[in-house]
Design an enzyme around this catalytic site. Structure first.
Site, mmCIF file in Angstrom:
data_model
loop_
_atom_site.group_PDB
_atom_site.id
_atom_site.type_symbol
_atom_site.label_atom_id
_atom_site.label_comp_id
_atom_site.label_asym_id
_atom_site.label_seq_id
_atom_site.Cartn_x
_atom_site.Cartn_y
_atom_site.Cartn_z
ATOM 1 N N ASP A 82 19.904 41.738 48.475
ATOM 2 C CA ASP A 82 20.763 42.922 48.466
ATOM 3 C C ASP A 82 20.701 43.560 47.081
ATOM 4 O OD1 ASP A 82 22.800 44.812 48.703
ATOM 5 O OD2 ASP A 82 24.031 43.503 49.966
ATOM 6 N N ASP A 93 22.747 51.241 47.513
ATOM 7 C CA ASP A 93 23.063 49.867 47.926
ATOM 8 C C ASP A 93 22.269 49.597 49.194
ATOM 9 O OD1 ASP A 93 24.301 47.463 48.588
ATOM 10 O OD2 ASP A 93 26.276 48.353 48.982
ATOM 11 N N HIS A 153 30.823 50.618 53.793
ATOM 12 C CA HIS A 153 31.853 51.119 52.882
ATOM 13 C C HIS A 153 31.455 52.449 52.273
ATOM 14 C CE1 HIS A 153 29.025 49.614 49.811
ATOM 15 N NE2 HIS A 153 28.825 48.635 50.679
ATOM 16 N N HIS A 161 32.541 49.785 46.366
ATOM 17 C CA HIS A 161 33.301 49.690 47.616
ATOM 18 C C HIS A 161 34.509 50.612 47.589
ATOM 19 C CE1 HIS A 161 31.184 45.692 47.693
ATOM 20 N NE2 HIS A 161 30.821 46.247 48.827
ATOM 21 N N GLU A 186 26.102 48.411 56.805
ATOM 22 C CA GLU A 186 25.456 47.104 56.643
ATOM 23 C C GLU A 186 25.856 46.109 57.729
ATOM 24 O OE1 GLU A 186 26.519 44.920 53.043
ATOM 25 O OE2 GLU A 186 27.936 46.489 52.518
ATOM 26 N N GLU A 279 20.782 46.947 55.458
ATOM 27 C CA GLU A 279 21.698 47.920 54.842
ATOM 28 C C GLU A 279 20.964 49.122 54.272
ATOM 29 O OE1 GLU A 279 23.877 46.450 51.400
ATOM 30 O OE2 GLU A 279 25.415 47.998 51.639
#
Ligand code: MN
Ligand code: MN
Length: 294
Positions: A82, A93, A153, A161, A186, A279
Site C-alpha cells: 500500500d 493512496d 475514505h 483519512h 479500497e 485501492e
C-alpha cells in the site's frame, strides 16, 4: 497553493511505484529492502511519503511495514503493498496484492474486480450504499467476504483519512460523494468472516496532539518528526536512521505516554482469514478521474 495538478502528480507517482514494485516483490527479497526501495523511488520522483509503505502479509490487512531490524524474507506470502505519496500535501493512496503462494489468485481477483465495479458505480451515481453494495456483491460472488470494518475514505490536504467513509458493503446509505471530493476506494476481500482488529505492536506512528515536552531527547525527536512528516504517519524504521536506537526508543515511549504520538498496530482478520486488497485514489470533478491508474 495546492492545485489539481499536485493531486494528479501524486497519483501518478503512486500508481507507477505500485506497479514497479511487482518486479521485486518476489520470493527471496528482504522485506526491509522492498520497503526502502519503494520509499526511495517515491522521493526520486519528487514525491514525499504520505505514509510509510505498508507491506502486510496473509491475515494482516494493513498497517505493517518493515521494521528497522527486520530480518523477514519473502517466501510464499500473500503480500499487500500500500503506497502513499504526497505532493504539497495532495495525496495519492493506492494498493495491490501479490500472491507468492499460488493459492490466492481468486481472492486477489475478487478485490480488483470489486474496485472496478465500485469505480463504475461512482461514474453512474456516487451513492455510498450502492458503491458498498457493488463491492460486497462482487466479493460474495467469488465466495469470499468483504472486510466490513475497513473502508475507503475522503482525502484532503495532509489528511489521508477524511470524510466521507466509503463502505465495503451495502450500508443502504443514500448519501452521495460530493462533487470536488478526492477519495480512495479500497475493497478488502477475505477467506474469513470479514472483520479485522488491531493486534500486536505498532511500528507506524503519527502526531495526534501538540504538547510541551520536557526531556531533551524527546523534544529533539519530536522536532524532527514535525519537520519531516508534519502530522502524517511515519515508520520506526526511518526514525532509527536519524537517531541512536536508545534515543528513538525512549522518545517513542515518552511521546506515546504523553498522548502526542499515536501508534497504528497491524490490522488482523479476527477469524484468521487471508486478506487481499485493491485501492485507487479518485477525483470526482466534472468527470471521474482515477488518479492512481498506471
Ligand atoms: Mn492505502
Ligand atoms: Mn486508503
Amino acid at each position: 497553493m495546492m492545485s489539481i495538478e499536485d493531486w494528479r502528480k501524486a497519483g501518478k507517482i503512486a500508481g507507477e511505484v505500485r506497479e514497479w514494485s511487482r518486479d521485486f516483490v518476489k520470493p527471496g527479497a528482504k522485506v526491509v529492502d522492498v520497503a526502502n526501495k519503494i520509499e526511495a523511488k517515491i522521493r526520486s520522483m519528487d514525491g514525499e511519503l504520505a505514509f510509510p509503505v505498508n507491506i502486510s502479509f496473509n491475515q494482516v490487512a494493513a498497517h505493517d511495514t518493515a521494521n528497522f531490524d527486520d530480518s523477514r524474507v519473502l517466501k510464499d506470502e500473500l503480500v499487500k503493498v500500500d503506497v502513499g505519496v504526497h505532493v504539497n500535501g495532495c495525496i495519492g493512496d493506492t494498493a495491490l496484492t501479490v500472491d507468492l503462494s499460488g493459492k490466492y489468485q481468486k481472492l486477489i481477483q475478487s478485490a480488483e474486480e470489486a474496485l472496478n465495479d465500485a469505480i463504475e458505480q461512482v461514474r453512474k451515481e456516487p451513492k455510498l450504499g450502492l458503491i458498498g453494495k457493488r463491492i460486497e456483491d462482487k466479493i460474495l460472488s467469488f465466495g469470499f467476504q468483504p472486510v466490513r470494518n475497513l473502508s475507503g475514505h475522503g482525502i484532503t490536504v495532509f489528511e489521508v483519512h477524511d470524510e466521507p467513509s466509503i463502505p465495503n458493503y451495502d450500508t443502504k446509505s443514500s448519501k452521495l460523494i460530493p462533487k470536488g471530493t478526492f477519495f480512495a476506494i479500497e475493497p478488502f476481500a477475505t477467506t474469513g468472516i470479514g472483520k479485522i482488529t488491531e493486534k500486536g505492536e505498532g511500528i507506524i506512528f503519527s502526531i495526534v496532539a501538540d504538547k510541551n515536552v520536557r526531556d531533551l531527547i524527546s523534544r529533539k525527536v519530536l522536532a524532527h518528526i514535525k519537520t519531516k512528516y508534519s502530522t502524517l504517519p511515519f515508520s520506526k524504521r526511518e526514525l532509527f536512521l536519524s537517531f541512536k536506537p536508545f534515543e528513538a526508543e525512549f522518545a517513542l515511549k515518552q511521546l506515546q505516554q504523553q498522548g502526542i504520538l499515536h501508534s497504528y498496530p497491524p490490522l488482523v482478520e479476527v477469524s484468521d482469514g487471508f486478506v487481499s486488497q485493491a485501492e485507487h485514489t479518485l477525483y470526482l470533478g466534472d468527470e471521474v478521474e482515477v488518479l492512481t491508474k498506471y
